[in-house]
Design an enzyme around this catalytic site. Sequence first.
Site, PDB file in Angstrom:
ATOM      1  CG  ASN A  92     -11.797  -0.239 -29.156  1.00 34.38           C
ATOM      2  OD1 ASN A  92     -12.293  -0.184 -28.035  1.00 34.38           O
ATOM      3  ND2 ASN A  92     -12.323   0.367 -30.211  1.00 34.38           N
TER       4      ASN A  92
ATOM      5  CG  HIS B  40      -7.279  -0.750 -22.113  1.00 34.37           C
ATOM      6  ND1 HIS B  40      -8.609  -0.404 -22.013  1.00 34.37           N
ATOM      7  CD2 HIS B  40      -6.640  -0.029 -21.148  1.00 34.37           C
ATOM      8  CE1 HIS B  40      -8.775   0.485 -21.036  1.00 34.37           C
ATOM      9  NE2 HIS B  40      -7.592   0.734 -20.509  1.00 34.37           N
TER      10      HIS B  40
ATOM     11  CB  CYS C 237      11.289 -14.575 -22.462  1.00 28.89           C
ATOM     12  SG  CYS C 237      10.188 -14.260 -23.866  1.00 28.89           S
TER      13      CYS C 237
ATOM     14  CG  ASN D 109     -20.952   7.121 -26.582  1.00 28.55           C
ATOM     15  OD1 ASN D 109     -20.445   6.200 -27.206  1.00 28.55           O
ATOM     16  ND2 ASN D 109     -21.303   6.985 -25.313  1.00 28.55           N
TER      17      ASN D 109
HETATM   18  C1  BJW Z   1     -21.553   3.306 -29.555  1.00 26.21           C
HETATM   19  C2  BJW Z   1     -22.048   2.405 -30.471  1.00 26.21           C
HETATM   20  C3  BJW Z   1     -22.064   2.841 -31.780  1.00 26.21           C
HETATM   21  C4  BJW Z   1     -22.205   1.453 -28.605  1.00 26.21           C
HETATM   22  N1  BJW Z   1     -21.607   4.057 -32.084  1.00 26.21           N
HETATM   23  N2  BJW Z   1     -21.109   4.511 -29.879  1.00 26.21           N
HETATM   24  C5  BJW Z   1     -12.392   3.192  -8.389  1.00 26.21           C
HETATM   25  C6  BJW Z   1     -12.364   4.482  -8.916  1.00 26.21           C
HETATM   26  C7  BJW Z   1     -11.558   4.804  -9.987  1.00 26.21           C
HETATM   27  C8  BJW Z   1     -10.768   3.842 -10.571  1.00 26.21           C
HETATM   28  C9  BJW Z   1     -10.778   2.573 -10.053  1.00 26.21           C
HETATM   29  C10 BJW Z   1     -11.575   2.250  -8.979  1.00 26.21           C
HETATM   30  N3  BJW Z   1     -11.393   0.934  -8.686  1.00 26.21           N
HETATM   31  C11 BJW Z   1     -10.509   0.426  -9.587  1.00 26.21           C
HETATM   32  C12 BJW Z   1     -10.134   1.412 -10.417  1.00 26.21           C
HETATM   33  C13 BJW Z   1      -9.207   1.306 -11.567  1.00 26.21           C
HETATM   34  C14 BJW Z   1      -9.811   0.511 -12.708  1.00 26.21           C
HETATM   35  C15 BJW Z   1     -11.159   1.107 -13.087  1.00 26.21           C
HETATM   36  O1  BJW Z   1     -11.271   2.039 -13.846  1.00 26.21           O
HETATM   37  N4  BJW Z   1     -12.229   0.547 -12.581  1.00 26.21           N
HETATM   38  C16 BJW Z   1     -13.570   1.098 -12.854  1.00 26.21           C
HETATM   39  C17 BJW Z   1     -14.459   0.023 -13.455  1.00 26.21           C
HETATM   40  C18 BJW Z   1     -14.095   1.713 -11.583  1.00 26.21           C
HETATM   41  N5  BJW Z   1      -8.873   0.654 -13.822  1.00 26.21           N
HETATM   42  C19 BJW Z   1      -7.838  -0.152 -13.938  1.00 26.21           C
HETATM   43  O2  BJW Z   1      -7.636  -1.095 -13.199  1.00 26.21           O
HETATM   44  C20 BJW Z   1      -6.860   0.192 -15.048  1.00 26.21           C
HETATM   45  N6  BJW Z   1      -5.550   0.295 -14.500  1.00 26.21           N
HETATM   46  C21 BJW Z   1      -5.233   1.265 -13.614  1.00 26.21           C
HETATM   47  O3  BJW Z   1      -6.059   2.081 -13.204  1.00 26.21           O
HETATM   48  O4  BJW Z   1      -3.926   1.266 -13.231  1.00 26.21           O
HETATM   49  C22 BJW Z   1      -3.501   2.254 -12.268  1.00 26.21           C
HETATM   50  C23 BJW Z   1      -3.270   3.592 -12.913  1.00 26.21           C
HETATM   51  C24 BJW Z   1      -3.527   4.754 -12.204  1.00 26.21           C
HETATM   52  C25 BJW Z   1      -3.312   6.000 -12.791  1.00 26.21           C
HETATM   53  C26 BJW Z   1      -2.799   6.083 -14.062  1.00 26.21           C
HETATM   54  C27 BJW Z   1      -2.536   4.942 -14.739  1.00 26.21           C
HETATM   55  C28 BJW Z   1      -2.775   3.689 -14.170  1.00 26.21           C
HETATM   56  C29 BJW Z   1      -6.851  -0.890 -16.115  1.00 26.21           C
HETATM   57  C30 BJW Z   1      -8.132  -0.946 -16.879  1.00 26.21           C
HETATM   58  C31 BJW Z   1      -8.101  -2.112 -17.856  1.00 26.21           C
HETATM   59  C32 BJW Z   1      -9.404  -2.255 -18.607  1.00 26.21           C
HETATM   60  N7  BJW Z   1      -9.377  -3.465 -19.348  1.00 26.21           N
HETATM   61  C33 BJW Z   1     -10.502  -3.783 -20.244  1.00 26.21           C
HETATM   62  C34 BJW Z   1     -10.279  -5.184 -20.844  1.00 26.21           C
HETATM   63  C35 BJW Z   1      -9.203  -5.143 -21.941  1.00 26.21           C
HETATM   64  C36 BJW Z   1      -9.080  -6.460 -22.616  1.00 26.21           C
HETATM   65  C37 BJW Z   1     -10.364  -6.864 -23.305  1.00 26.21           C
HETATM   66  O5  BJW Z   1     -10.743  -6.272 -24.351  1.00 26.21           O
HETATM   67  O6  BJW Z   1     -11.007  -7.808 -22.820  1.00 26.21           O
HETATM   68  O7  BJW Z   1     -10.575  -2.796 -21.283  1.00 26.21           O
HETATM   69  S1  BJW Z   1     -12.104  -3.689 -19.460  1.00 26.21           S
HETATM   70  C38 BJW Z   1     -12.934  -2.991 -20.845  1.00 26.21           C
HETATM   71  O8  BJW Z   1     -13.355  -1.653 -20.505  1.00 26.21           O
HETATM   72  C39 BJW Z   1     -11.866  -2.853 -21.940  1.00 26.21           C
HETATM   73  C40 BJW Z   1     -12.229  -1.510 -22.516  1.00 26.21           C
HETATM   74  O9  BJW Z   1     -11.130  -0.985 -23.228  1.00 26.21           O
HETATM   75  C41 BJW Z   1     -12.631  -0.714 -21.311  1.00 26.21           C
HETATM   76  C42 BJW Z   1     -13.485   0.490 -21.618  1.00 26.21           C
HETATM   77  O10 BJW Z   1     -14.681   0.079 -22.223  1.00 26.21           O
HETATM   78  P1  BJW Z   1     -15.380   1.024 -23.290  1.00 26.21           P
HETATM   79  O11 BJW Z   1     -14.568   1.108 -24.503  1.00 26.21           O
HETATM   80  O12 BJW Z   1     -15.761   2.286 -22.645  1.00 26.21           O
HETATM   81  O13 BJW Z   1     -16.670   0.121 -23.651  1.00 26.21           O
HETATM   82  P2  BJW Z   1     -18.121   0.107 -23.008  1.00 26.21           P
HETATM   83  O14 BJW Z   1     -18.797  -1.140 -23.477  1.00 26.21           O
HETATM   84  O15 BJW Z   1     -18.054   0.324 -21.564  1.00 26.21           O
HETATM   85  O16 BJW Z   1     -18.845   1.360 -23.664  1.00 26.21           O
HETATM   86  C43 BJW Z   1     -19.130   1.403 -25.047  1.00 26.21           C
HETATM   87  C44 BJW Z   1     -19.718   2.755 -25.380  1.00 26.21           C
HETATM   88  O17 BJW Z   1     -19.927   2.808 -26.772  1.00 26.21           O
HETATM   89  C45 BJW Z   1     -21.067   3.040 -24.695  1.00 26.21           C
HETATM   90  O18 BJW Z   1     -21.057   4.354 -24.146  1.00 26.21           O
HETATM   91  C46 BJW Z   1     -22.080   2.943 -25.841  1.00 26.21           C
HETATM   92  O19 BJW Z   1     -23.157   3.856 -25.706  1.00 26.21           O
HETATM   93  C47 BJW Z   1     -21.228   3.303 -27.027  1.00 26.21           C
HETATM   94  N8  BJW Z   1     -21.662   2.674 -28.262  1.00 26.21           N
HETATM   95  N9  BJW Z   1     -22.452   1.260 -29.764  1.00 26.21           N
HETATM   96  C48 BJW Z   1     -21.164   4.844 -31.063  1.00 26.21           C
HETATM   97  N10 BJW Z   1     -22.545   2.024 -32.747  1.00 26.21           N
END
Ligand code: BJW
Length: 237
Positions: free
Chosen positions: A94, A111, A122, A204
């Site tokens: 987050n 993130h 810079c 979750n």
């Molecule tokens: C509740 C609830 C309640 C609701 N109580 N629970 C193909 C295969 C594999 C990987 C890749 C691929 N193609 C590309 C990739 C890589 C890509 C990726 O993963 N893509 C996939 C979509 C396939 N990843 C990247 O590009 C990352 N970088 C990278 O991989 O670099 C290379 C590397 C390799 C190896 C090691 C290290 C690096 C970068 C990812 C950047 C993500 N950025 C974002 C935006 C951030 C800025 C912003 O906030 O706008 O990050 S996207 C968005 O998704 C944000 C979040 O942090 C992230 C995850 O989302 P999250 O938290 O899971 O939210 P939701 O909405 O998806 O889920 C919410 C959950 O809560 C649900 O399950 C609900 O049920 C639950 N919930 N209410 C409890 N009350």
Amino acid sequence: MVPPSLFILTGAGLSAESGLGTFRDVDGLWTSFRVEDYATSEAFARDPLKVQGFYNARRRNLMGASPNAAHMALAALQKAWSARGGRVTLCTQNVDDLLEMAGAAEVVHMHGELKKAWCLSCDGRSAWETDLGPGAVCPQCGKEGGLRPDVVWFGEFPYHMDLITQRLEAAELFVAIGTSGSVYPAAGFVRTATARGMPTMEINLEPSDNAQAFSTRSYGPATETVPAWTKAMIGTL
Ligand code: BJW
């Protein structure tokens, strides 16, 4: 006895009940805003005003948000562990600061953070709580127009990966809270933990994309499930 090291990964579901939007739920941000238009560096290069507008609106929303019972419970768990010489790593995807507002002493923001700006002139990072736009001036180098939100977009390398790998591999329990398990590298942490013989737990609202990978699962709103779990954990001390 020193309590076992815990590695806790949190996602948007942790902050949902504080009024911050999730991404992939039916009413999530990515259903109204296409990822390709708002969460890549290419989108920012193509239309910086549009991307800044999206993050400005979210920053304004965050400025009025408060930590919920789940944030408070995790901060209390970290404090209780620390008092006994143990470690709770709170690693969050987050970009909000609600865990810090709840009193967490250390939060690893993989993130980035919405209340920080990154200067592409810079490379400096500065605290930032107002709107960003073309007229914004970097507090560090004085240049105008080079600031972007300090968040990690798709295709960019998440922050603190060395520290995260080190803490994850040294942990004795891995817990994922409120995350869909669909964004890497975070979605792969449960497999790293399992490969090292660690018990794993998903907390979750409902089973995530990764649910089958966890050894224990608890479902319901974070404001109920997380305090119940932390209370039980603190009871073991
Ligand atoms: C509740 C609830 C309640 C609701 N109580 N629970 C193909 C295969 C594999 C990987 C890749 C691929 N193609 C590309 C990739 C890589 C890509 C990726 O993963 N893509 C996939 C979509 C396939 N990843 C990247 O590009 C990352 N970088 C990278 O991989 O670099 C290379 C590397 C390799 C190896 C090691 C290290 C690096 C970068 C990812 C950047 C993500 N950025 C974002 C935006 C951030 C800025 C912003 O906030 O706008 O990050 S996207 C968005 O998704 C944000 C979040 O942090 C992230 C995850 O989302 P999250 O938290 O899971 O939210 P939701 O909405 O998806 O889920 C919410 C959950 O809560 C649900 O399950 C609900 O049920 C639950 N919930 N209410 C409890 N009350």
